[in-house]
Design a protein around this motif. Structure first.
Motif, PDB file in Angstrom:
ATOM      1  N   GLN A   1      37.353  37.994  41.998  1.00 45.89           N
ATOM      2  CA  GLN A   1      37.916  39.276  41.603  1.00 45.89           C
ATOM      3  C   GLN A   1      37.950  40.231  42.796  1.00 45.89           C
ATOM      4  OE1 GLN A   1      35.484  41.274  38.737  1.00 45.89           O
ATOM      5  NE2 GLN A   1      36.851  43.011  38.537  1.00 45.89           N
TER       6      GLN A   1
ATOM      7  N   HIS B   1      41.150  42.779  42.291  1.00 42.62           N
ATOM      8  CA  HIS B   1      41.376  43.104  40.885  1.00 42.62           C
ATOM      9  C   HIS B   1      40.357  44.140  40.459  1.00 42.62           C
ATOM     10  CE1 HIS B   1      44.450  40.328  39.585  1.00 42.62           C
ATOM     11  NE2 HIS B   1      43.877  39.379  40.299  1.00 42.62           N
TER      12      HIS B   1
ATOM     13  N   ALA C   1      43.176  32.103  43.544  1.00 42.32           N
ATOM     14  CA  ALA C   1      42.157  32.388  42.530  1.00 42.32           C
ATOM     15  C   ALA C   1      41.605  31.098  41.932  1.00 42.32           C
ATOM     16  CB  ALA C   1      42.741  33.256  41.427  1.00 42.32           C
TER      17      ALA C   1
ATOM     18  N   LEU D   1      40.598  39.179  45.471  1.00 38.37           N
ATOM     19  CA  LEU D   1      41.971  39.460  45.052  1.00 38.37           C
ATOM     20  C   LEU D   1      42.218  40.933  44.744  1.00 38.37           C
ATOM     21  CD1 LEU D   1      42.599  36.368  42.780  1.00 38.37           C
ATOM     22  CD2 LEU D   1      43.304  36.715  45.140  1.00 38.37           C
TER      23      LEU D   1
ATOM     24  N   ARG E   1      48.967  33.435  45.042  1.00 37.61           N
ATOM     25  CA  ARG E   1      47.827  34.238  44.573  1.00 37.61           C
ATOM     26  C   ARG E   1      47.074  33.519  43.459  1.00 37.61           C
ATOM     27  NH1 ARG E   1      46.160  39.393  45.345  1.00 37.61           N
ATOM     28  NH2 ARG E   1      45.552  40.224  43.339  1.00 37.61           N
TER      29      ARG E   1
ATOM     30  N   PRO F   1      41.520  38.314  36.314  1.00 40.03           N
ATOM     31  CA  PRO F   1      41.389  36.961  36.850  1.00 40.03           C
ATOM     32  C   PRO F   1      40.685  35.981  35.930  1.00 40.03           C
ATOM     33  CG  PRO F   1      39.763  38.362  37.846  1.00 40.03           C
ATOM     34  CD  PRO F   1      40.610  39.245  36.950  1.00 40.03           C
TER      35      PRO F   1
END
Length: 67
Positions: free
Chosen positions: A46, A51, A32, A49, A28, A57
């Motif tokens: 962001q 978030h 990123a 992922l 992960r 991030p």
């Protein structure tokens, strides 16, 4: 799917790909870091992922550090 089955499947994928043993969390971070290093806007990363907070991030977590 059981958590242990996920882990076994992850290990199998790594082995098939010839990649060293890493945690899913490490992958992960790589997912990123690579687009950020290529200039992809942090908000796009962001979203990819999932978030919810911008601080997650964009903190000091990416490696290698931005130049």
């Amino acid at each position: 799917m059981e958590r242990t089955e996920d882990w076994k499947q992850w290990k199998s994928i790594l082995k098939q790909a010839g990649v060293r043993d890493v945690r899913v969390h490490d992958a992960r971070h790589t997912a990123a870091t690579l687009p950020i290093e290529q200039g992809v806007h942090i908000r796009v990363v962001q979203e990819i992922l999932c978030h919810t907070r911008m601080t997650t991030p964009s903190g000091t977590r990416t490696w290698p550090p931005s130049r």
